[in-house]
Design a protein around this motif. Sequence first.
Motif, PDB file in Angstrom:
ATOM      1  N   VAL A   1      22.127  13.066 -39.293  1.00 20.72           N
ATOM      2  CA  VAL A   1      21.236  12.260 -38.453  1.00 20.72           C
ATOM      3  C   VAL A   1      21.945  10.952 -38.114  1.00 20.72           C
ATOM      4  CG1 VAL A   1      19.020  11.052 -38.339  1.00 20.72           C
ATOM      5  CG2 VAL A   1      19.191  13.265 -39.523  1.00 20.72           C
ATOM      6  N   PRO A   2      22.026  10.593 -36.831  1.00 21.01           N
ATOM      7  CA  PRO A   2      22.688   9.324 -36.491  1.00 21.01           C
ATOM      8  C   PRO A   2      21.892   8.141 -37.012  1.00 21.01           C
ATOM      9  CG  PRO A   2      21.651  10.300 -34.564  1.00 21.01           C
ATOM     10  CD  PRO A   2      21.551  11.324 -35.648  1.00 21.01           C
ATOM     11  N   PRO A   3      22.536   7.034 -37.240  1.00 19.53           N
ATOM     12  CA  PRO A   3      21.824   5.865 -37.784  1.00 19.53           C
ATOM     13  C   PRO A   3      20.783   5.337 -36.813  1.00 19.53           C
ATOM     14  CG  PRO A   3      24.063   5.280 -37.116  1.00 19.53           C
ATOM     15  CD  PRO A   3      23.969   6.773 -37.037  1.00 19.53           C
ATOM     16  N   ALA A   4      19.639   4.944 -37.359  1.00 18.19           N
ATOM     17  CA  ALA A   4      18.589   4.316 -36.553  1.00 18.19           C
ATOM     18  C   ALA A   4      18.955   2.847 -36.337  1.00 18.19           C
ATOM     19  CB  ALA A   4      17.250   4.441 -37.272  1.00 18.19           C
ATOM     20  N   PRO A   5      18.348   2.200 -35.324  1.00 20.44           N
ATOM     21  CA  PRO A   5      18.709   0.805 -35.029  1.00 20.44           C
ATOM     22  C   PRO A   5      18.048  -0.211 -35.952  1.00 20.44           C
ATOM     23  CG  PRO A   5      17.096   1.595 -33.453  1.00 20.44           C
ATOM     24  CD  PRO A   5      17.464   2.775 -34.304  1.00 20.44           C
ATOM     25  N   LEU A   6      17.539   0.228 -37.101  1.00 18.11           N
ATOM     26  CA  LEU A   6      16.835  -0.684 -38.001  1.00 18.11           C
ATOM     27  C   LEU A   6      17.730  -1.818 -38.487  1.00 18.11           C
ATOM     28  CD1 LEU A   6      14.764   1.845 -40.141  1.00 18.11           C
ATOM     29  CD2 LEU A   6      13.838   0.053 -38.669  1.00 18.11           C
ATOM     30  N   ALA A   7      18.965  -1.477 -38.898  1.00 19.08           N
ATOM     31  CA  ALA A   7      19.856  -2.503 -39.441  1.00 19.08           C
ATOM     32  C   ALA A   7      20.141  -3.584 -38.403  1.00 19.08           C
ATOM     33  CB  ALA A   7      21.150  -1.868 -39.928  1.00 19.08           C
ATOM     34  N   ALA A   8      20.365  -3.160 -37.162  1.00 18.95           N
ATOM     35  CA  ALA A   8      20.647  -4.136 -36.106  1.00 18.95           C
ATOM     36  C   ALA A   8      19.449  -5.040 -35.857  1.00 18.95           C
ATOM     37  CB  ALA A   8      21.046  -3.420 -34.825  1.00 18.95           C
ATOM     38  N   LEU A   9      18.248  -4.467 -35.884  1.00 17.06           N
ATOM     39  CA  LEU A   9      17.049  -5.273 -35.676  1.00 17.06           C
ATOM     40  C   LEU A   9      16.807  -6.224 -36.850  1.00 17.06           C
ATOM     41  CD1 LEU A   9      14.631  -2.641 -34.109  1.00 17.06           C
ATOM     42  CD2 LEU A   9      15.443  -4.727 -33.022  1.00 17.06           C
TER      43      LEU A   9
ATOM     44  N   ARG B   1      17.658 -12.642 -21.245  1.00 17.11           N
ATOM     45  CA  ARG B   1      18.640 -12.545 -22.325  1.00 17.11           C
ATOM     46  C   ARG B   1      18.314 -11.384 -23.261  1.00 17.11           C
ATOM     47  NH1 ARG B   1      18.699 -18.294 -22.028  1.00 17.11           N
ATOM     48  NH2 ARG B   1      17.072 -18.468 -23.610  1.00 17.11           N
ATOM     49  N   LEU B   2      17.048 -11.197 -23.563  1.00 21.90           N
ATOM     50  CA  LEU B   2      16.655 -10.083 -24.421  1.00 21.90           C
ATOM     51  C   LEU B   2      16.932  -8.740 -23.736  1.00 21.90           C
ATOM     52  CD1 LEU B   2      13.280 -11.410 -25.892  1.00 21.90           C
ATOM     53  CD2 LEU B   2      15.503 -11.304 -27.025  1.00 21.90           C
ATOM     54  N   ALA B   3      16.720  -8.696 -22.418  1.00 25.81           N
ATOM     55  CA  ALA B   3      17.023  -7.472 -21.680  1.00 25.81           C
ATOM     56  C   ALA B   3      18.527  -7.221 -21.646  1.00 25.81           C
ATOM     57  CB  ALA B   3      16.459  -7.568 -20.259  1.00 25.81           C
ATOM     58  N   HIS B   4      19.315  -8.278 -21.486  1.00 19.98           N
ATOM     59  CA  HIS B   4      20.774  -8.138 -21.461  1.00 19.98           C
ATOM     60  C   HIS B   4      21.294  -7.599 -22.793  1.00 19.98           C
ATOM     61  CE1 HIS B   4      24.899  -8.952 -20.289  1.00 19.98           C
ATOM     62  NE2 HIS B   4      25.079  -9.600 -21.438  1.00 19.98           N
ATOM     63  N   ARG B   5      20.634  -7.936 -23.886  1.00 21.50           N
ATOM     64  CA  ARG B   5      21.041  -7.461 -25.206  1.00 21.50           C
ATOM     65  C   ARG B   5      20.504  -6.063 -25.502  1.00 21.50           C
ATOM     66  NH1 ARG B   5      19.892 -12.637 -29.068  1.00 21.50           N
ATOM     67  NH2 ARG B   5      20.769 -11.244 -30.649  1.00 21.50           N
ATOM     68  N   GLY B   6      19.786  -5.476 -24.559  1.00 21.03           N
ATOM     69  CA  GLY B   6      19.280  -4.119 -24.743  1.00 21.03           C
ATOM     70  C   GLY B   6      17.997  -4.034 -25.530  1.00 21.03           C
ATOM     71  N   LEU B   7      17.349  -5.163 -25.793  1.00 21.71           N
ATOM     72  CA  LEU B   7      16.117  -5.164 -26.580  1.00 21.71           C
ATOM     73  C   LEU B   7      14.882  -4.933 -25.709  1.00 21.71           C
ATOM     74  CD1 LEU B   7      16.979  -8.196 -28.890  1.00 21.71           C
ATOM     75  CD2 LEU B   7      17.055  -5.763 -29.486  1.00 21.71           C
ATOM     76  N   LEU B   8      14.963  -5.338 -24.457  1.00 20.79           N
ATOM     77  CA  LEU B   8      13.858  -5.161 -23.519  1.00 20.79           C
ATOM     78  C   LEU B   8      14.311  -4.314 -22.338  1.00 20.79           C
ATOM     79  CD1 LEU B   8      12.257  -8.748 -23.292  1.00 20.79           C
ATOM     80  CD2 LEU B   8      11.625  -6.865 -24.817  1.00 20.79           C
TER      81      LEU B   8
ATOM     82  N   ARG C   1      13.413  -3.832 -18.230  1.00 19.67           N
ATOM     83  CA  ARG C   1      12.771  -4.554 -17.124  1.00 19.67           C
ATOM     84  C   ARG C   1      12.356  -3.582 -16.031  1.00 19.67           C
ATOM     85  NH1 ARG C   1      14.938  -9.974 -13.956  1.00 19.67           N
ATOM     86  NH2 ARG C   1      13.165 -10.126 -12.503  1.00 19.67           N
ATOM     87  N   ASP C   2      11.154  -3.783 -15.508  1.00 20.49           N
ATOM     88  CA  ASP C   2      10.672  -3.036 -14.354  1.00 20.49           C
ATOM     89  C   ASP C   2      10.065  -4.054 -13.395  1.00 20.49           C
ATOM     90  OD1 ASP C   2       9.761  -1.241 -12.506  1.00 20.49           O
ATOM     91  OD2 ASP C   2       8.121  -0.468 -13.739  1.00 20.49           O
ATOM     92  N   LYS C   3      10.789  -4.378 -12.344  1.00 19.54           N
ATOM     93  CA  LYS C   3      10.379  -5.414 -11.403  1.00 19.54           C
ATOM     94  C   LYS C   3      10.222  -6.740 -12.150  1.00 19.54           C
ATOM     95  CE  LYS C   3       8.278  -2.032  -8.317  1.00 19.54           C
ATOM     96  NZ  LYS C   3       7.044  -1.537  -7.666  1.00 19.54           N
ATOM     97  N   GLN C   4       9.000  -7.261 -12.253  1.00 16.53           N
ATOM     98  CA  GLN C   4       8.793  -8.565 -12.880  1.00 16.53           C
ATOM     99  C   GLN C   4       8.281  -8.475 -14.313  1.00 16.53           C
ATOM    100  OE1 GLN C   4       9.885 -11.246 -11.163  1.00 16.53           O
ATOM    101  NE2 GLN C   4      10.477  -9.683  -9.662  1.00 16.53           N
ATOM    102  N   THR C   5       8.153  -7.275 -14.856  1.00 20.05           N
ATOM    103  CA  THR C   5       7.622  -7.122 -16.207  1.00 20.05           C
ATOM    104  C   THR C   5       8.677  -6.553 -17.141  1.00 20.05           C
ATOM    105  OG1 THR C   5       6.762  -4.900 -15.754  1.00 20.05           O
ATOM    106  CG2 THR C   5       5.283  -6.766 -15.331  1.00 20.05           C
ATOM    107  N   TYR C   6       8.485  -6.820 -18.429  1.00 18.75           N
ATOM    108  CA  TYR C   6       9.414  -6.383 -19.467  1.00 18.75           C
ATOM    109  C   TYR C   6       8.627  -5.676 -20.572  1.00 18.75           C
ATOM    110  CZ  TYR C   6      12.667  -9.854 -17.481  1.00 18.75           C
ATOM    111  OH  TYR C   6      13.477 -10.586 -16.654  1.00 18.75           O
ATOM    112  N   ARG C   7       9.251  -4.657 -21.149  1.00 20.99           N
ATOM    113  CA  ARG C   7       8.706  -3.997 -22.343  1.00 20.99           C
ATOM    114  C   ARG C   7       9.850  -3.817 -23.345  1.00 20.99           C
ATOM    115  NH1 ARG C   7       5.135   0.955 -22.326  1.00 20.99           N
ATOM    116  NH2 ARG C   7       4.333  -0.226 -24.108  1.00 20.99           N
ATOM    117  N   ILE C   8       9.500  -3.691 -24.611  1.00 19.25           N
ATOM    118  CA  ILE C   8      10.518  -3.369 -25.605  1.00 19.25           C
ATOM    119  C   ILE C   8      11.113  -2.010 -25.250  1.00 19.25           C
ATOM    120  CG2 ILE C   8      10.900  -2.818 -28.046  1.00 19.25           C
ATOM    121  CD1 ILE C   8       8.769  -4.862 -28.736  1.00 19.25           C
ATOM    122  N   ALA C   9      12.427  -1.891 -25.353  1.00 19.94           N
ATOM    123  CA  ALA C   9      13.101  -0.628 -25.036  1.00 19.94           C
ATOM    124  C   ALA C   9      12.444   0.504 -25.812  1.00 19.94           C
ATOM    125  CB  ALA C   9      14.582  -0.729 -25.381  1.00 19.94           C
ATOM    126  N   SER C  10      12.236   1.640 -25.150  1.00 19.16           N
ATOM    127  CA  SER C  10      11.422   2.713 -25.729  1.00 19.16           C
ATOM    128  C   SER C  10      11.939   3.182 -27.081  1.00 19.16           C
ATOM    129  CB  SER C  10      11.334   3.890 -24.755  1.00 19.16           C
ATOM    130  OG  SER C  10      12.630   4.384 -24.449  1.00 19.16           O
TER     131      SER C  10
END
Length: 325
Positions: free
Chosen positions: A241-249, A291-298, A300-309
């Motif tokens: 199983v590949p590593p989950a992103p928990l450590a990075a978060l 900045r959060l979107a640039h780091r891959g954490l969010l 973006r869809d037009k003017q709104t942001y969500r945490i990456a799925s």
Amino acid sequence: YGRLFASDTLEAGDVLTGREASLAAARRALSGESAGRLRGVALVGLDGVGKGTLSAAIVRSRSWKAVRRYALLQPATRADVDVMFRDRTEGHLVVVSGFHWLVSLRPGGLSVLRRFVEGVMHDGGKNAFLVHADRLVWDYVKGVAPLEEAFPEVIDLAPMTAEELEAAMLARHALSGFGLDFERTVSAHGLLGRGRDRPHAPYFRALHAASGGLVRDALRLWLASVESVDEDARVVHVGAVPPAPLAALRGQPDEVLVRLYQVARQGWMDAEGQAYAFRVDRTGAEAQLSRLAHRGLLERDKQTYRIASHLRGPTYRVLAERGWL
């Protein structure tokens, strides 16, 4: 084989493993078997836990006079909500997804949600309402709007246990008609070695730990762990199983995690909401989100942001570890 485990195949029946009692409770509440109660059901759980799958099973479980679906995909307005209640007929099942788009952190931002709740209560049980809500969003707003009066049956969908997840993944794989080989690749990664474990038992323990029992994350991790598909022998060779992103978060500074927490609590964010939440001007708020979107954490869809799925489940786990939930 990749399509079989893609996230848009979540509505396959195997993902209902362990949800039989929840399905029965929802059917009873929506059918009006409980006299004097509104016919409202809320499916509440983490993103990726399988709310949409259970909802589809509820819709298929009986014949409804009509099913009206409203999938909210952007911040909703009072006009959007009024459309849901414009039809005065009775006996319909109304399914609402994207509950978080009814909520906004900005001043007056809960008026749309309150209008929705008022509409459900004013309906008085003439129709049945089924809503999907993310856990953090529901918990955030249930104290400021009478949600549990409008939706007397709240079904809390917990992540799958290790055993349920194993059964669901193996049932999904069985649809391919291929065999599985864990021996060659899993043992090579050091996962074997618990007495009389079946070859795949250590793999599923690792999969459950990495996914937190969330079906969507488990499907993604399963597919990523496939090393090869032998078409001639009709065997899928599965690796570690590949590593989950928990450590990075976990390694993110508190400042970043606080901003992710605010996005998760509302379910989405825009510059106006960010500015209000963090008392900065709109330009500064947009810069923070970008900045959060640039780091891959969010995302973006037009003017709104969500945490990456793929980070929504891990983000919840990290916030819970911090004691913020």
